[in-house]
Design an enzyme around this catalytic site. Structure first.
Site, mmCIF file in Angstrom:
data_model
loop_
_atom_site.group_PDB
_atom_site.id
_atom_site.type_symbol
_atom_site.label_atom_id
_atom_site.label_comp_id
_atom_site.label_asym_id
_atom_site.label_seq_id
_atom_site.Cartn_x
_atom_site.Cartn_y
_atom_site.Cartn_z
ATOM 1 N N TRP A 181 -23.846 -1.436 -13.630
ATOM 2 C CA TRP A 181 -22.677 -2.160 -14.017
ATOM 3 C C TRP A 181 -22.841 -2.410 -15.353
ATOM 4 C CZ3 TRP A 181 -23.160 -6.732 -17.058
ATOM 5 C CH2 TRP A 181 -22.041 -7.332 -17.248
ATOM 6 N N GLU A 222 -20.565 -1.086 -9.644
ATOM 7 C CA GLU A 222 -20.063 -2.508 -9.200
ATOM 8 C C GLU A 222 -19.005 -2.725 -10.336
ATOM 9 O OE1 GLU A 222 -21.761 -7.086 -10.008
ATOM 10 O OE2 GLU A 222 -23.120 -5.313 -10.482
ATOM 11 N N LYS A 224 -15.894 -5.265 -12.314
ATOM 12 C CA LYS A 224 -15.727 -6.737 -13.007
ATOM 13 C C LYS A 224 -14.527 -6.821 -13.510
ATOM 14 C CE LYS A 224 -18.477 -10.124 -15.530
ATOM 15 N NZ LYS A 224 -19.667 -10.615 -16.127
ATOM 16 N N ASP A 255 -19.188 -7.720 -5.829
ATOM 17 C CA ASP A 255 -19.721 -9.007 -6.453
ATOM 18 C C ASP A 255 -18.618 -10.067 -6.115
ATOM 19 O OD1 ASP A 255 -20.128 -11.275 -8.081
ATOM 20 O OD2 ASP A 255 -22.069 -10.325 -8.761
ATOM 21 N N HIS A 258 -16.552 -11.288 -9.143
ATOM 22 C CA HIS A 258 -15.940 -10.184 -9.995
ATOM 23 C C HIS A 258 -14.609 -9.787 -9.943
ATOM 24 C CE1 HIS A 258 -20.241 -8.611 -11.859
ATOM 25 N NE2 HIS A 258 -20.036 -9.943 -11.775
ATOM 26 N N HIS A 282 -23.295 -7.846 -3.695
ATOM 27 C CA HIS A 282 -23.853 -9.249 -4.689
ATOM 28 C C HIS A 282 -23.401 -10.312 -4.331
ATOM 29 C CE1 HIS A 282 -25.807 -6.537 -7.882
ATOM 30 N NE2 HIS A 282 -26.350 -6.516 -6.829
ATOM 31 N N ASP A 290 -15.894 -16.007 -13.302
ATOM 32 C CA ASP A 290 -16.960 -15.268 -12.937
ATOM 33 C C ASP A 290 -18.304 -16.050 -13.518
ATOM 34 O OD1 ASP A 290 -19.034 -12.491 -13.999
ATOM 35 O OD2 ASP A 290 -19.182 -13.739 -12.426
ATOM 36 N N ASP A 292 -21.113 -17.074 -11.628
ATOM 37 C CA ASP A 292 -22.464 -16.835 -10.772
ATOM 38 C C ASP A 292 -23.159 -18.140 -10.635
ATOM 39 O OD1 ASP A 292 -22.876 -13.863 -10.896
ATOM 40 O OD2 ASP A 292 -22.710 -14.125 -12.957
ATOM 41 N N ASP A 322 -26.991 -12.475 -6.301
ATOM 42 C CA ASP A 322 -26.911 -12.370 -7.687
ATOM 43 C C ASP A 322 -26.165 -13.740 -8.291
ATOM 44 O OD1 ASP A 322 -26.660 -11.656 -10.250
ATOM 45 O OD2 ASP A 322 -25.079 -10.198 -9.934
#
Length: 414
Positions: A181, A222, A224, A255, A258, A282, A290, A292, A322
């Protein structure tokens, strides 16, 4: 065995679910635990704040400062959470001998030997991530850089990470999921969208062209949608990364933080499994953007787990967490997320998916909706408590151990 579990076992048996079998199978599902929750993604190969579209908020006391402290914290988390685990590392967690330093394009397997010893002693595999951020040469771009010297540096880093990933697989005897990523993008509307993506593709081709054992290393890519300072454009968009992964025979990684807020990864899993032999996830929790956040047992987490289990291909899906939150006790944050996702898998495994699929195919939508709602009330909590007992970990009273660890260990870190 508690009476509550026996009653739950009977209730699930009435809909064709063997709870003992579910518990056995859930224990064997590996979830890769991300080391970076323990030290706010600081790592050990640099000093200073995070850069490259990544930010951790909060200053809860007790952050791990050394490899030894981080390993001790990970051990505490593993002791609180039953089931099969893997360790997920970033390249910035290299451990150097005193007086030694290797830049990221010169990292070697031996710089991760302490992590291999840690994993082998606990019977777990290791997953890996090149670190394309928090570095002087990542101040603007990495694999998309128009500066050939900068781009070549990060290509070398990717190749070095391939060798380290192979080393992890050789030493642990388990395949290593290596995820790429990058934070490359632009704050405002780009004049050239094509150029950076063309350079990204060239860089990835050069990394993969160095060769690696595909039976040992599963390279992932990955996407985003945007990041801090990258609000208008990212080179590694969903369309680019998916197209590249499928065209090169590597593994797409999603993810669920993302994507645009209205996009749901749970809805994408079935499509990806039809197109790809393997898939990586993830699991995180986005709040408006985003961010997390620590995984909780919310609707999307449960829906992701449902799609994983109902697919019948859980063995083809690499599962990892993640998130990073520096405002909470980090041991507690790790465990809340890990337990929440494991609970979501349990609930999905306690669901008679074939029966529900048949009702959908028959067009019996009212009965389908009714049963889906009724099944939510079944006593999965008692099955979870039995799962914890079988795994030898504490059930709902687990946080007492976190409080003791904070008082005895974390509070001593100044």
């Amino acid at each position: 065995m508690k009476q509550s579990y026996l009653l739950a076992k009977e209730a699930y048996a009435s809909i064709g679910i063997d709870t003992d079998k579910v518990i056995r199978e859930l224990r064997e599902i590996p979830i890769s635990l991300h080391c970076w929750q323990g030290d706010d993604v600081t790592g050990f190969d640099h000093e200073g704040a995070l850069t490259g579209g990544i930010q951790v908020t909060g200053n809860y006391p007790g952050k791990a400062r050394t490899p030894e402290e981080l390993m001790a914290d990970l051990d505490k988390v593993f002791s609180l959470n039953g089931g099969c685990h893997k360790l997920n590392l970033h390249a910035c967690y290299a451990i150097f001998e005193q007086g030694e330093y290797a830049d990221r394009d010169a990292l070697l397997p031996r710089h991760f030997a302490p992590w291999v010893a840690f994993a082998k002693a606990r019977g777990m595999g290791i997953d890996f991530n090149p670190t394309f951020f928090s570095h002087p040469k990542a101040s603007a771009y990495t694999l998309t850089s128009p500066d050939e010297e900068i781009r070549a540096f990060w290509v070398r880093h990717g190749i070095a990470c391939l060798r380290i990933a192979e080393y992890f697989a050789d030493e642990t005897g388990m395949p290593c999921v290596m995820n790429i990523w990058i934070p490359d993008g632009l704050k405002d509307i780009p004049a050239d969208r094509h150029g950076p993506r063309a350079r990204y593709m060239q860089s990835l081709d050069e990394i993969l062209g160095a060769g690696y054992d595909r039976e040992k290393v599963y390279v992932c890519l990955e996407s985003k949608v945007f990041g801090i300072g990258l609000e208008s454009y990212t080179a590694g968009s969903a369309e680019f990364t998916l197209g590249y992964a499928l065209s090169r025979g590597i593994v797409p990684l999603m993810d669920n933080g993302h994507y645009h807020p209205t996009e749901m990864v749970s809805d994408k899993i079935s499509s990806m499994l039809l197109l790809s032999k393997k898939l990586a996830l993830h699991v995180t929790r986005a709040v408006r953007w985003d961010s997390d956040h620590v995984v909780r047992l919310d609707d999307e987490t449960r829906e992701i787990a449902k799609e994983i289990v109902a697919s019948g291909r859980i063995g083809d899906i690499a599962l990892a967490l993640d998130y990073f939150d520096g405002s909470l006790n980090r041991i507690g944050a790790w465990s809340i997320g890990l337990r929440s996702f494991r609970r979501a898998l349990l609930i999905a495994m306690l669901t008679p998916h074939e029966q529900l699929k048949q009702l959908q195919n028959e067009g019996s939508f009212t009965k389908l909706m009714m049963l889906e709602e009724e099944y939510k009330a079944l006593p999965w909590g008692a099955v979870w408590e039995e799962y914890c007992r079988v795994c030898g970990v504490r059930g709902s009273d687990w946080y007492e151990e976190v409080e003791s660890y904070e008082a005895e260990v974390l509070s001593m870190r100044r």
